[in-house]
Design a protein around this motif. Structure first.
Motif, PDB file in Angstrom:
ATOM      1  N   ALA A  54     -22.605 111.068-116.163  1.00 22.85           N
ATOM      2  CA  ALA A  54     -22.350 109.632-116.284  1.00 22.85           C
ATOM      3  C   ALA A  54     -23.550 108.920-116.904  1.00 22.85           C
ATOM      4  O   ALA A  54     -24.685 109.405-116.830  1.00 22.85           O
ATOM      5  CB  ALA A  54     -22.093 109.031-114.895  1.00 22.85           C
ATOM      6  N   LYS A  55     -23.259 107.763-117.543  1.00 25.55           N
ATOM      7  CA  LYS A  55     -24.336 106.819-117.858  1.00 25.55           C
ATOM      8  C   LYS A  55     -24.353 105.877-116.673  1.00 25.55           C
ATOM      9  O   LYS A  55     -23.281 105.473-116.201  1.00 25.55           O
ATOM     10  CB  LYS A  55     -23.984 105.995-119.100  1.00 25.55           C
ATOM     11  N   VAL A  56     -25.526 105.512-116.183  1.00 32.34           N
ATOM     12  CA  VAL A  56     -25.557 104.678-114.985  1.00 32.34           C
ATOM     13  C   VAL A  56     -26.245 103.344-115.277  1.00 32.34           C
ATOM     14  O   VAL A  56     -27.295 103.303-115.912  1.00 32.34           O
ATOM     15  CB  VAL A  56     -26.284 105.380-113.815  1.00 32.34           C
ATOM     16  N   VAL A  57     -25.593 102.274-114.837  1.00 29.84           N
ATOM     17  CA  VAL A  57     -26.229 100.954-114.841  1.00 29.84           C
ATOM     18  C   VAL A  57     -26.421 100.599-113.374  1.00 29.84           C
ATOM     19  O   VAL A  57     -25.442 100.432-112.637  1.00 29.84           O
ATOM     20  CB  VAL A  57     -25.351  99.892-115.544  1.00 29.84           C
ATOM     21  N   ALA A  58     -27.688 100.554-112.940  1.00 31.13           N
ATOM     22  CA  ALA A  58     -27.962 100.381-111.515  1.00 31.13           C
ATOM     23  C   ALA A  58     -28.708  99.072-111.273  1.00 31.13           C
ATOM     24  O   ALA A  58     -29.663  98.753-111.973  1.00 31.13           O
ATOM     25  CB  ALA A  58     -28.787 101.557-110.996  1.00 31.13           C
TER      26      ALA A  58
END
Ligand code: SAM
Length: 268
Positions: A69-73
């Motif tokens: 996944a690409k993660v935006v946290a």
């Protein structure tokens, strides 16, 4: 680096001069089996973006990114910035330093995915915000078991209330697994649960939730008295209850979502 080892977590905190901060609800997940369950439940395809709140040391963030996944946290505790140079190095992760309750969730693309081990003190308002945003097709949240029970409660039970109806209105929800305190470092006092939500595309319904809020504002009152206290016309409310074949003594917790929707039509 194995972030699910309590020893590694303890060393990491020590090396960066950090302490798990209670104010931020910092209990880090240290059981790999549960981490894998959350990643699987998130159900992303490789390269897809997953939004996360509260990456902490980066345990779930890293597991999501390593699984493709690409993660935006979104994280609020700036002290963690240095840790990420080590735990999230070279992974497709974007950190947004902000209070998740102040973040503009409407800016997220529709049909997005969400996964998070939520700070327990903001779990209920955050889940409400995420659902109201209408931006997610699946949300996997790790919360206190008590909150998980409220999210999935049915009418007539002690856990049933505003949060249950909010969740039911926007999504199908399933509690998929319970986690003992020992699955975290430091261990919290309570049991936790993972809940998987599959939201529909229904827009928010402010008038309906005003009515539901009024109905549950004073749980001990009859629905009729609670609505009266909430500024609704008592005569209209009584007629609406009669029309729905409900006793004038009924309490809010007995009504299903559909009955609240019918009540709103009659009371407005
Ligand atoms: N995801 C990590 C894990 O599973 O080990 C840590 C989860 S910990 C329960 C909650 C995290 O949320 C902490 O990192 C805390 O700093 C962060 N946090 C607390 N309040 C927040 C807020 N209002 N907005 C964004 N992050 C917050």
């Amino acid at each position: 680096m194995n972030l699910t080892s309590p020893k590694v977590v303890r060393d990491l905190l020590e090396r960066y001069g950090l302490r798990a901060d209670k104010r931020f609800g910092q209990n880090f997940l240290v059981e790999k089996g549960y981490l894998t369950k959350i990643v699987e439940a998130a159900g992303f395809t490789p390269g897809e973006t997953v939004y996360e709140v509260g990456p902490g040391l980066g345990t779930l963030t890293r597991a999501l990114a390593e699984a493709g996944a690409k993660v935006v946290a979104i994280e609020m505790d700036r002290r963690l910035e240095a840790v990420y140079t080590e735990t999230l190095a070279r992974l497709p992760v974007q950190i947004i330093w902000e209070d998740a309750l102040a973040f503009d969730w409407a800016s997220v693309p529709p049909q997005s995915l969400f996964a998070g081990n939520l700070p327990y003190n903001i779990a209920t308002p955050l889940i409400t915000l995420l659902l109201r945003s209408g931006r997610f097709r699946r949300m996997v949240v790790l919360v206190q078991k008590e909150v998980a029970l409220r999210m999935t409660a049915q009418p007539g039970t002690p856990e049933y209330g505003l949060l249950s109806l909010r969740v039911q209105y926007h999504a199908q929800a399933r509690r998929i697994v319970d986690l003992p305190p020992g699955a975290f470092f430091p261990p919290p006092r309570v049991t936790s649960s993972v809940v998987c939500l599959n939201p529909n595309t229904k827009p928010d319904h402010p008038a309906l939730f005003r009515l539901i809020e009024a109905a549950f504002a004073q749980r001990r009152k009859t629905l009729l008295n609670a609505l009266k206290a909430g500024g609704y016309d008592p005569e209209k409310a009584l007629r609406a209850l009669q029309f729905l074949n409900l006793s004038p003594k009924v309490r809010g917790e007995a009504l299903s979502l559909q009955q609240f929707e019918q009540l709103l039509v009659r009371i407005s």
